[in-house]
Write an enzyme that holds these catalytic residues in place. Structure first.
Site: not given
Ligand code: PSU
Ligand code: MN
Length: 302
Positions: A25, A106, A138, A141-142, A159
């Site tokens: 990614e 992701v 929240d 979408a992953d 994490k």
């Molecule tokens: N979690 C991590 N490192 C990251 C991300 C998430 O520990 O770099 C990044 C990845 O690209 C993941 C995105 O797909 O954040 C998720 O964002 P959101 O929670 O807005 O869907």
């Molecule tokens: Mn989000």
């Protein structure tokens, strides 16, 4: 192939010969780590994949195309990250139609990998169910993408900026098998343990390749999450991390950070407040994941 896809020649060649390819990614480069360590890491991770016998394909959006494989200049561009969109599924149509540069999360990376016929994807940590999701709703979408796109995801777990327990529940609801490589405990990115047991454990890539094949032969579309614990030498103590995470969440709350800004805000806060140690852990675990992902892609292509 879809005319929105632009596949790097080396990746195209590997795909057409049925050789193993590993998707990577770009949000992790543009929004996950500081420049220039991010670009060095992106290049090093690609090299680890090559040494593991697979072809790396870092994915991003440029000039209205979904790029599968980036050259060094493009990696550097995303590393500098100026005016780069963080692109999840929701953002893909806009960024493509406007011809904007987009670093893919992701979810978006998996979708593009799948369009290109890539079955294995390596990242650091996936998005998940956030702490407080019962009121904020929240949920990354992953997770919904993993429910229906058939690309295996290798990560260092989830994490602990997220609610790991709820994330595991959500993965179960969505029919996504979760396998931890080589141990019983589910890892939490910086730590090899999370306090939660892993739903499944496997000790070889052949077993994981066979699990993938079984899932997809059953007509069960979607991903498998492969959690690869951070190497012991690079672990950051969980209680030390938790202090910073609590502060990061309070700061996000105070600044009214919402929507797609939440994850980058928390990641940046942690990077700024935990300094070198967490960055080194981050880099080490991504390389470690790339090694496992390449081995899995090789086993799967057999
Ligand atoms: N979690 C991590 N490192 C990251 C991300 C998430 O520990 O770099 C990044 C990845 O690209 C993941 C995105 O797909 O954040 C998720 O964002 P959101 O929670 O807005 O869907
Ligand atoms: Mn989000």
């Amino acid at each position: 192939m879809n005319d929105l896809l632009q596949v790097l020649p080396a990746v195209q060649e590997a795909l057409s010969r049925g050789r193993p390819v590993v998707a990577l990614e770009s949000t992790i480069i543009s929004h996950g780590m500081p420049y220039p360590r991010n670009v060095e890491t992106a290049l090093a991770v690609e090299q680890v994949v090559r040494e593991g016998g697979a072809t790396p394909a870092t994915i991003a959006i440029l000039n209205g195309k979904c790029c599968v494989g980036l050259d060094d200049a493009q990696l550097d561009f995303f590393g500098r990250g100026r005016n780069t969109w963080k692109v999840s599924l929701r953002d893909m149509p806009y960024v493509i139609s406007k011809g904007l540069p987009g670093a893919t999360t992701v979810a978006a990376t998996m979708r593009i990998a799948s369009m290109a016929g890539i079955r294995v994807f390596v990242t650091g940590g996936i998005g998940g169910v956030h702490r407080g999701a019962a009121t904020t709703m929240d949920i990354s979408a992953d997770l919904t993408e993993m429910a229906h796109t058939s690309v295996a995801v290798v990560s260092a777990g989830v994490k602990s900026i997220l609610d790991i327990g709820l994330t595991l529940e959500y993965l179960e609801t969505q029919g996504i098998p979760v396998v931890t490589f080589g141990q019983d405990a589910f890892p939490s990115f910086y730590s090899a343990k999370s306090g939660f047991p892993s739903p499944l454990r496997m000790d070889t890539v052949e077993e994981i390749a066979s699990l993938l094949l079984s899932k997809w032969k059953l007509g069960l579309d979607g991903s498998i999450l492969i959690a690869n614990p951070v190497p012991t030498a690079h672990e950051v103590p969980a209680d030390e991390m938790e202090k910073h995470i609590t502060q990061a969440l309070a700061a996000a709350n105070e600044k009214n950070i919402t929507g797609k800004e939440v994850t980058p805000f928390l990641l940046k806060y942690l990077a700024d407040h935990t300094g070198g140690e967490s960055l080194e852990a981050n880099i080490a675990l991504i390389k470690h994941n790339a090694k496992l992902g390449a081995a899995l892609a090789v086993a799967f292509s057999r």
